[in-house]
Design an enzyme around this catalytic site. Structure first.
Site, PDB file in Angstrom:
ATOM      1  N   LYS A 113      30.038  12.642  61.698  1.00 48.71           N
ATOM      2  CA  LYS A 113      30.441  11.302  62.174  1.00 48.71           C
ATOM      3  C   LYS A 113      29.588  10.369  61.494  1.00 48.71           C
ATOM      4  CE  LYS A 113      32.449  12.851  66.277  1.00 48.71           C
ATOM      5  NZ  LYS A 113      32.276  14.338  65.956  1.00 48.71           N
TER       6      LYS A 113
HETATM    7  C1  LIG Z   1      33.239  15.258  65.795  1.00 45.14           C
HETATM    8  C2  LIG Z   1      33.037  16.281  64.959  1.00 45.14           C
HETATM    9  C3  LIG Z   1      34.107  17.181  64.638  1.00 45.14           C
HETATM   10  C4  LIG Z   1      35.575  17.242  65.087  1.00 45.14           C
HETATM   11  O1  LIG Z   1      36.169  16.165  64.164  1.00 45.14           O
HETATM   12  P1  LIG Z   1      37.377  15.362  64.618  1.00 45.14           P
HETATM   13  O2  LIG Z   1      37.575  14.130  63.705  1.00 45.14           O
HETATM   14  O3  LIG Z   1      37.244  14.994  66.152  1.00 45.14           O
HETATM   15  O4  LIG Z   1      38.512  16.170  64.522  1.00 45.14           O
HETATM   16  C5  LIG Z   1      33.817  18.490  63.953  1.00 45.14           C
HETATM   17  N1  LIG Z   1      32.574  18.950  63.838  1.00 45.14           N
HETATM   18  C6  LIG Z   1      31.462  18.141  64.169  1.00 45.14           C
HETATM   19  C7  LIG Z   1      30.077  18.516  63.787  1.00 45.14           C
HETATM   20  C8  LIG Z   1      31.508  16.970  64.786  1.00 45.14           C
HETATM   21  O5  LIG Z   1      30.786  15.941  65.133  1.00 45.14           O
END
Ligand SMILES: *Cc1c(COP(=O)(O)O)cnc(C)c1O
Length: 496
Positions: A113
């Site tokens: 993120k």
């Molecule tokens: C948010 C997140 C995901 C999923 O990503 P999306 O864009 O919501 O599909 C996968 N792994 C981690 C560690 C995340 O924080």
């Protein structure tokens, strides 16, 4: 080419600027903003492979944020992708056995993120100025762990913004909690809720749409905005690292310019993999987009059957950031495969709200052929962590392991041996317990924090700076409230 503007997937709004879409987040009709066309990359791969992350990100993002000046956009990029990342590469690609791992966890909160949330605050601040908003922006977020911390870290000490994060007091991991309550920055506020994530989320939604509350906010010189993953200020920056990983593979002589590669993406809200879809549509030679789910396999079922059905039990897994039954960003793909038909998109999304499911036509389903969907259950995820560590001495977190396990299922199902990038979304140090248990059940007895040193001893993987920091940091946020007290807590923080 015409100027690229944005429109709602549900048809009400058209021709809004990138700045407007970033500040607003969601369109008035509840739809998501999509670009009026998908631009083609206008630089060659050879040129891109000579660029650093920041310059390459500029080439991608400038095609989408056309109302930003070059100076504005470069300033946003440079403030975001700096020494907060523990490697100059920002998003390195590492060869592990037969695959390549695109590591997106080198930012300040050691999860993917950060790739978008470290730039969103700067984009939002610049965008607000451009469209003449004088008020201070207040970001209001409910979090089940990762998003909250990444948003806090992104917005901390960014001028003219404040951020308030609500988390379920007993519903996040001990490390996630420590990360949040130690957050620095005078404009950051963190509150534990007596209740679960849904209580926090519903509370935030209610406050967002409360007219009286919004009036009080306005009088105080503030305006709400959201750091939600459907914001195009989050989606577009994610396209950049798909170009970057491809350019890196060329530079490392792992692939030839023009060679097709596949990508495997651990998926929750469908943001990360949608960015891959856009990159492909921009001309990046991507083959299969491998969509990996955990036991909450709503996307696997959708890709297989064309029916999206959220009526099912919500399963708590060891990859909590993918525990999602409504993948919000999927609406943008629905819109694309419906042939940019906003009426059809709106009808399907209304079905999802009213009936709990929707089903696409055969014609639309054919548009999903670029995707392969599958899932990995808990046991498969643990076995994958153990196997890859023992074979390749590479330690994956549980989210990344879901991606890897599904990549293996794809190869077995299809026989396709195209070179593949597995997207690695978190450092194993963020999930010490579930990662270590996968190596040896014995670790289940040991406390999450104690497992940090044990992980380093067992695996030799360096402890990231972000972990050292939270271990030493003092607690700055200790507000706890009931979920019906959220509004008054916000008023107190903002003194309105
Ligand atoms: C948010 C997140 C995901 C999923 O990503 P999306 O864009 O919501 O599909 C996968 N792994 C981690 C560690 C995340 O924080």
């Amino acid at each position: 080419m015409d100027k690229l503007l944005y429109k709602s997937t549900r048809g009400l709004e058209r021709d809004v600027s990138a700045s407007y879409a970033i500040v607003k987040g969601l369109a008035k009709d509840g739809g998501l903003y999509v670009p009026s066309y998908i631009p083609q990359m206008n630089k060659s791969m050879t040129e891109l492979s000579e660029m650093n992350y920041q310059d390459l990100a500029y080439e991608v993002m400038s095609l989408y944020y056309q109302d930003f000046t070059e100076e504005e956009l470069r300033a946003c990029i440079h403030q975001a992708y700096d020494h907060k990342f523990d490697t100059d590469a920002i998003a390195p690609t590492i060869k592990v056995g037969d695959v390549y791992m695109l590591e997106l966890f080198h930012g300040s909160t050691i999860a993917f993120k950060d790739m978008a949330l470290s730039i969103l605050p700067y984009l939002m601040k610049t965008a607000a100025k451009k469209i003449g908003i004088e008020k201070e922006i207040v970001i209001l977020t409910a979090t089940s762990g990762d998003t909250g911390k990444a948003a806090l870290a992104g917005f901390a000490d960014v001028e003219d913004t404040k951020i308030i994060v609500f988390y379920p007091k007993d519903g996040v991991s001990p490390i996630q909690k420590k990360q949040m309550v130690t957050q620095k920055g005078d404009n950051t506020f963190v509150v534990g809720i007596e209740g679960n994530f849904d209580d926090a989320q519903n509370g935030v939604k209610r406050i967002f749409s409360d007219l009286d509350f919004n009036k009080a906010l306005e009088r105080g010189g503030f305006q709400f905005s959201s750091a939600n993953s459907i914001n195009i200020g989050r989606l577009i920056p994610q396209i950049a690292y798909y170009f970057y990983t491809y350019a890196t593979l060329i530079k490392q002589k792992e692939i030839l310019d023009g060679e097709t590669i596949n990508v495997a993406v651990p998926t929750g809200n469908f943001g990360n993999i949608l960015a891959a879809y856009y990159a492909k549509a921009m001309g990046l030679p991507l083959g299969k987009l491998i969509c990996a789910s955990n036991d909450n396999k709503v996307l696997f079922d959708f890709i297989r059957t064309g029916k999206y059905d959220r009526q099912r039990p919500f399963i708590l897994t060891m990859s909590p950031s993918m525990d999602i039954l409504i993948s919000s960003n999927l609406e943008r793909l629905i819109y694309e495969i419906a042939g940019a038909d906003s009426t059809a998109t709106k009808d399907l999304m209304e079905d999802l709200t009213s009936k709990g499911f929707y089903e696409v036509t055969d014609r639309m389903k054919a548009g999903l052929s670029e995707f392969y969907g599958n899932y990995a259950n808990q046991l498969e995820t643990q076995q994958t962590i153990k196997k890859v560590f023992e074979k390749n001495h590479y330690l994956m977190d549980p989210h990344t392991a879901v991606g890897y396990a599904v990549y293996e299922k794809y190869v077995e199902d299809s026989g396709d041996t195209t070179k593949t990038v597995v997207v690695s979304t978190a450092s194993p140090y963020k999930f010490t317990k579930s990662t270590m248990i996968s190596l040896d059940q014995e670790y289940g007895q040991i406390d999450d924090f104690e497992l940090i040193d044990r992980m380093r001893e067992k695996t030799g993987v360096e402890i990231p700076e972000a972990i050292h920091e939270i271990l030493e940091a003092s607690i700055r946020h200790n507000t706890i409230c009931k979920h019906d007290e959220m509004a008054s807590v916000i008023k107190k923080f903002l003194q309105i």
